[in-house]
Scaffold this motif. Sequence first.
Motif, short mmCIF file in Angstrom:
data_model
loop_
_atom_site.label_atom_id
_atom_site.label_comp_id
_atom_site.label_asym_id
_atom_site.label_seq_id
_atom_site.Cartn_x
_atom_site.Cartn_y
_atom_site.Cartn_z
N HIS A 3 0.74 -1.33 0.07
CA HIS A 3 -0.12 -0.03 0.12
C HIS A 3 0.98 1.25 -0.10
CE1 HIS A 3 0.81 0.74 4.13
NE2 HIS A 3 0.39 -0.56 4.51
N ASP A 14 -1.87 4.05 -1.37
CA ASP A 14 -2.61 3.19 -2.47
C ASP A 14 -3.85 2.42 -1.62
OD1 ASP A 14 -3.84 1.33 -4.07
OD2 ASP A 14 -2.04 0.73 -4.78
N PHE A 63 -4.20 -1.55 0.21
CA PHE A 63 -4.17 -1.34 1.79
C PHE A 63 -5.35 -2.33 2.19
CE2 PHE A 63 -6.41 0.16 5.79
CZ PHE A 63 -5.16 0.14 6.56
#
Length: 718
Positions: A261, A266, A270
């Motif tokens: 992530h 992101d 995640f």
Amino acid sequence: MNEHQTELAVAWVIIILVLPLAIWLAAWLLGMRYIPQSSVGIIEKFWSPRGSLREGRIVASSGEAGFQTRLMRGGMHWWFFPWQYRVHRQPLVTVSEGKIGYVYARDGEPLQPEQTLGRVVECNHYQDAQTFLANGGQRGRQRLVLREGVYAINVALFVVITEDNVFSGPVREREQTKYGDWQKQLASERAFDPVVIGFGSHVDPREFIDSARGDTGAGGQDDMQLLPSDNIGIVTVQDGPTIGAGEIIAPELPKREGVDHNYFQDPEAFLTLGGKRGKQLQVLTDGTFFINRWFATVEMKLKTVIPIGYVGVVVSYYGGVGEDVTGAGFRYGEQVEPGHRGVWKQALPPGKYALNPYALKVEMAPTVNFVLRWITGQTEAHRYDEDLMSIELVTADGYEPMLPLSLILHIDYQKAPRVVQRFGDVKRLISQTLDPILTAYFRDVAQSSHMLDLLMKREEIQAKATAELGRRFLGYDIECVAVLIGRPEAKIDKARPDYNPIDKLFDQLRMRRLAEEQKETFSKQEEAAVRQKELNHAYAAAEKQKELTETRIGVELAANRGEAQLAEAQGLAKRDVARAEGESRSKELLGKGEAARIAQIGLSEAAVQLQKIRAYGDPRLFALNLVSEHFANSTQPLVPERLLVMGADGHNGNGNGKGDSVAPVGGAQGFSMIGQLLALLLSERSGVNIAGNQGGVEDLEKFTRQVVEQKEAAAAKS
């Protein structure tokens, strides 16, 4: 100008004026639209053979009447007839360099219950509205943000909020002002800027000042202070499933199968990795992060600094239940290995750490000797003793002093977790344990001591206090290095503020000391006088040295003669004494021999006589026998030639008044040996026991034996 020319001019004017209008009208009727290169055209369709939009839809994706998903980019466009289409010119969406743009979708699939933001779908950063709807894009605020750049976005479907503008398109809504409110809220949170950790980052000045002063518990050490760039970011995710029951913070998500992530930049990755909403254990360290503030908020916190001379005891609020490493005998909580919930067994050494303060609490424990002052109005830099005051005492002689003292302590860095586990922190250790123990100890000492003892025996009291308190503090994992007692102070009496009994006692001590000094002075003066006398004597002796030497030699000669005469006299005396002692010893031995012979003869005769007595049976018979023998051998006549016997009535005769008569043998007046002898013989012959006392013979035998034994013992010794 003639009439023909005038008509020709009017005609040219009409042509020049009407022809463009006619051309424009013809083009308009043919559906021609021109869009500048800095704009996009939002197509609104009035009617369509496909009918109107379905209920709940805002944008048409299949040719229905309404706002269309496709855009008109810069240039000429035909066949958008005015009776069917309306084209709205909208500027291109511009996100400034280093800024973030936020997107809100008016149309799409509804959000799921656990969602607060729409999922990320492939749509060329919202520039392909048709693909957005086809790929399952969701209405509402979006997880994906726009980075710096220019975007051709259909603002009929998407609302884009930047720091400078709100691109809401031609759609008129009743809550049109909410986009402006969102912009203000994001601006107040600095959400249009990326999160910058480290150099150039934003830190609350008040928090930095408090840390620099040492209010975080580290003691304000100058060798290791926090700088404005020493900060971390605490992330709180607002989207996704919630954390499990009993948890207060979401765990860190490691990279898995190439999916990362990227520090919450992101959101879709995640959530794919199993991320949960709420505060996150993972923190942001130095760097720049473009994070969607609708997805995750970032709170700036300073790093944890552990100065030199301290260790950090970690209390963890997250993690699984660990195994207690303190054993069954320690009943003050549990110590666990790092990564588990509880007090960590290993303390952190000095340094700077990027620790999440919502997941971990670090208690500072000093590992060098530190001083605590029980002195009213005085506080050390560590401020552990800011609530301590001088101890009120009552001595055995009635004084009520205030005793100031200092305590030097040391905490073993390996035992620091036990101290924090037992008391929570060092300050509670002092207030809840050390202060009561120390106060009670010195009050007990004062009750059995006089005021002069506190003043004159301070060193002795300090040594005893160090040993005793050191023994007591070992049970709390603390080492007592030294106890230092200050000068006792008198308690101020409001009625008599100028009265100080301790000062008066000091005056008495000073007077006593002065008297002792005077005695010492007089002694020195007396010693000086003696020395002066000796000096004078030495002067006089020096003057008479010759005479003194001759006299001394004469004295020595006389002494030698006297000693010689004395030695001679002592030799003669010793000789005479030895001779006298010999003669005396000889006479003594002769006397002892003669006495022993006589004693032996006497004892032999006594034994014979004892046997004779035993043969008679009665000592009196033996005695009468001896008397008879003596009477028989006596030359004295036994019967007098004439005997005058007086009657019982005092008259001569036999009591009848007549002439002389011989007295009866057993008469009461006079002594008749014959009568007595006859009486004894008669009693013996008649068998009457006249031995009224047989014990006399036994006593005599006992006496004889004692004498014989004494003689034998004396003979044995000699």
